[in-house]
Design a protein around this motif. Structure first.
Motif, PDB file in Angstrom:
ATOM      1  N   GLU A 237       0.827  -1.215   0.000  1.00  0.00           N
ATOM      2  CA  GLU A 237       0.000   0.000   0.000  1.00  0.00           C
ATOM      3  C   GLU A 237       0.861   1.264   0.000  1.00  0.00           C
ATOM      4  O   GLU A 237       1.852   1.355   0.739  1.00  0.00           O
ATOM      5  CB  GLU A 237      -0.900  -0.010   1.245  1.00  0.00           C
ATOM      6  N   ASN A 238       0.441   2.247  -0.779  1.00  0.00           N
ATOM      7  CA  ASN A 238       1.013   3.600  -0.688  1.00  0.00           C
ATOM      8  C   ASN A 238       0.593   4.226   0.640  1.00  0.00           C
ATOM      9  O   ASN A 238      -0.555   4.099   1.061  1.00  0.00           O
ATOM     10  CB  ASN A 238       0.513   4.460  -1.847  1.00  0.00           C
ATOM     11  N   ILE A 239       1.530   4.914   1.318  1.00  0.00           N
ATOM     12  CA  ILE A 239       1.237   5.441   2.654  1.00  0.00           C
ATOM     13  C   ILE A 239       1.035   6.955   2.622  1.00  0.00           C
ATOM     14  O   ILE A 239       1.429   7.644   1.681  1.00  0.00           O
ATOM     15  CB  ILE A 239       2.354   5.105   3.673  1.00  0.00           C
ATOM     16  N   SER A 240       0.421   7.478   3.688  1.00  0.00           N
ATOM     17  CA  SER A 240       0.351   8.918   3.912  1.00  0.00           C
ATOM     18  C   SER A 240       1.690   9.400   4.468  1.00  0.00           C
ATOM     19  O   SER A 240       2.297   8.728   5.298  1.00  0.00           O
ATOM     20  CB  SER A 240      -0.754   9.260   4.923  1.00  0.00           C
ATOM     21  N   THR A 241       2.147  10.581   4.018  1.00  0.00           N
ATOM     22  CA  THR A 241       3.423  11.118   4.501  1.00  0.00           C
ATOM     23  C   THR A 241       3.292  12.596   4.828  1.00  0.00           C
ATOM     24  O   THR A 241       2.429  13.298   4.294  1.00  0.00           O
ATOM     25  CB  THR A 241       4.548  10.913   3.464  1.00  0.00           C
ATOM     26  N   TYR A 242       4.208  13.056   5.682  1.00  0.00           N
ATOM     27  CA  TYR A 242       4.172  14.436   6.175  1.00  0.00           C
ATOM     28  C   TYR A 242       5.517  15.121   5.989  1.00  0.00           C
ATOM     29  O   TYR A 242       5.652  16.303   6.290  1.00  0.00           O
ATOM     30  CB  TYR A 242       3.754  14.431   7.651  1.00  0.00           C
TER      31      TYR A 242
ATOM     32  N   ASN B 131       9.359  10.944  -8.273  1.00  0.00           N
ATOM     33  CA  ASN B 131       8.092  11.247  -7.608  1.00  0.00           C
ATOM     34  C   ASN B 131       7.466   9.952  -7.096  1.00  0.00           C
ATOM     35  O   ASN B 131       7.887   8.849  -7.473  1.00  0.00           O
ATOM     36  CB  ASN B 131       7.147  12.013  -8.534  1.00  0.00           C
ATOM     37  N   GLU B 132       6.468  10.075  -6.254  1.00  0.00           N
ATOM     38  CA  GLU B 132       5.917   8.903  -5.575  1.00  0.00           C
ATOM     39  C   GLU B 132       5.295   7.909  -6.546  1.00  0.00           C
ATOM     40  O   GLU B 132       5.499   6.694  -6.434  1.00  0.00           O
ATOM     41  CB  GLU B 132       4.872   9.337  -4.537  1.00  0.00           C
ATOM     42  N   TRP B 133       4.525   8.412  -7.523  1.00  0.00           N
ATOM     43  CA  TRP B 133       3.810   7.486  -8.412  1.00  0.00           C
ATOM     44  C   TRP B 133       4.781   6.709  -9.303  1.00  0.00           C
ATOM     45  O   TRP B 133       4.568   5.524  -9.554  1.00  0.00           O
ATOM     46  CB  TRP B 133       2.756   8.222  -9.230  1.00  0.00           C
ATOM     47  N   ASP B 134       5.867   7.339  -9.756  1.00  0.00           N
ATOM     48  CA  ASP B 134       6.843   6.616 -10.570  1.00  0.00           C
ATOM     49  C   ASP B 134       7.608   5.598  -9.716  1.00  0.00           C
ATOM     50  O   ASP B 134       7.897   4.485 -10.180  1.00  0.00           O
ATOM     51  CB  ASP B 134       7.837   7.606 -11.193  1.00  0.00           C
ATOM     52  N   PHE B 135       7.903   5.968  -8.461  1.00  0.00           N
ATOM     53  CA  PHE B 135       8.617   5.047  -7.570  1.00  0.00           C
ATOM     54  C   PHE B 135       7.780   3.802  -7.300  1.00  0.00           C
ATOM     55  O   PHE B 135       8.254   2.671  -7.422  1.00  0.00           O
ATOM     56  CB  PHE B 135       8.938   5.770  -6.256  1.00  0.00           C
TER      57      PHE B 135
ATOM     58  N   LYS C  87      -5.337  13.520  -9.120  1.00  0.00           N
ATOM     59  CA  LYS C  87      -5.780  12.842 -10.354  1.00  0.00           C
ATOM     60  C   LYS C  87      -4.566  12.486 -11.223  1.00  0.00           C
ATOM     61  O   LYS C  87      -4.554  11.447 -11.882  1.00  0.00           O
ATOM     62  CB  LYS C  87      -6.747  13.744 -11.115  1.00  0.00           C
ATOM     63  N   TYR C  88      -3.545  13.346 -11.215  1.00  0.00           N
ATOM     64  CA  TYR C  88      -2.325  13.043 -11.978  1.00  0.00           C
ATOM     65  C   TYR C  88      -1.655  11.799 -11.402  1.00  0.00           C
ATOM     66  O   TYR C  88      -1.177  10.931 -12.150  1.00  0.00           O
ATOM     67  CB  TYR C  88      -1.368  14.231 -11.914  1.00  0.00           C
ATOM     68  N   PHE C  89      -1.628  11.680 -10.045  1.00  0.00           N
ATOM     69  CA  PHE C  89      -1.080  10.493  -9.379  1.00  0.00           C
ATOM     70  C   PHE C  89      -1.803   9.246  -9.882  1.00  0.00           C
ATOM     71  O   PHE C  89      -1.171   8.278 -10.334  1.00  0.00           O
ATOM     72  CB  PHE C  89      -1.265  10.647  -7.865  1.00  0.00           C
TER      73      PHE C  89
END
Length: 284
Positions: free
Chosen positions: A143-148, A157-161, A192-194
């Motif tokens: 799962e992708n997590i929430s980050t601060y 970027n997160e989506w490419d990683f 939406k881009y993510f």
């Protein structure tokens, strides 16, 4: 206990406050339940008895928070042995955890910590996932997590990683729509881009929940009703994920089962409506 509808695959997190209600084996609109892995590893108490009762009537997924899949020091074998024993007992249809790290040198931070989006981190993840999948002899879902916070030395970027981790390791993805919304607010990107840059053919499950809004940032508390922004993102996704299991999560300020079940029914309605929209388009 029988659920009244399996037509849409919307489930609910199995939580202790609902045990007294569920042990009466009522009819529900819930298609499946997700159990938190760490609650049931190495236990034979009431929680395990309740899980086995639920398993008699519903499919069950296992969702962990302590695998520590992003740790350079590797994965604890005793944890994986306990997980494998639990899998043998429950026979879950999905085994998932988070794309994060949470401990180092045996010290658990009791939080899901973000991974730098670098080539070194990516290779560590791929190596750890390969070890876990071989040990469990099944595919892992992450799962992708929430980050601060973010790391200065991240160069992706997160989506490419996330996409690259799935491509190189063969693991499937658990797409948490709330976490995408939280990170879009905290880090300033278009959610939406993510979503449009995640390989949806690698997604095996969807999570929906509600964060707490502190004005300057969102915190992933799972203590609120699902906000309109998350529902809107889910509506955008629904035509492409209607075949996937969708979960309603609540971990704090948990309402009565019937109250939370309304969100299960709303998600099922959105999936049904998206199906009708696509079918109408195909028939034109």
């Amino acid at each position: 206990m029988q659920n009244s509808s399996f037509s849409h695959k919307v489930g609910m997190g199995l939580r202790a406050p609902h045990f007294p209600y569920l042990e009466q084996r009522p009819s529900t609109e819930v298609a499946w339940f997700e159990a938190q892995t760490e609650t049931y590893i190495h236990t034979h108490g009431r929680s395990m008895e309740m899980l086995q009762t639920i398993r008699q009537d519903y499919p069950v997924a296992l969702h962990g928070i302590s695998m520590n899949i992003g740790a350079p020091e590797g994965i604890r074998v005793d944890y994986l042995q306990g997980l494998r024993e639990l899998i043998d007992r429950v026979e879950p249809f999905i085994v998932s955890d988070h794309m994060s790290w949470n401990s180092i040198s045996g010290q658990n931070f009791h939080n899901l910590l973000p991974i730098p989006f670098t080539e070194d981190s990516l290779q560590t993840l791929v190596n750890n996932i390969d070890f876990v999948q071989n040990f469990l002899r099944r595919a892992l879902v992450l799962e992708n997590i929430s980050t601060y916070i973010s790391y200065h030395h991240s160069h992706m970027n997160e989506w490419d990683f996330i996409s690259e981790v799935s491509k190189r390791s063969g693991c499937a993805l658990l797409l948490d729509v709330n976490n995408i919304y939280v990170n879009s607010r905290n880090h300033g990107f278009d959610p939406k881009y993510f979503i449009n840059h995640i390989p949806l053919d690698r997604v095996a499950q969807i999570h929906l929940s509600g964060p707490s809004d502190y004005g300057d940032f969102l915190y992933d508390t799972h203590s609120q009703e699902i906000p309109s922004q998350v529902w809107d993102l889910f509506k955008m996704l629904a035509p492409q994920v209607r075949h996937l299991p969708v979960l309603i999560e609540r971990d704090d300020d948990i309402p009565d089962f019937r109250e939370l079940e309304v969100e299960v029914m709303k998600a099922a309605y959105i999936l049904e409506n998206s199906y009708e929209t696509e079918r109408t388009t195909e028939s034109v």
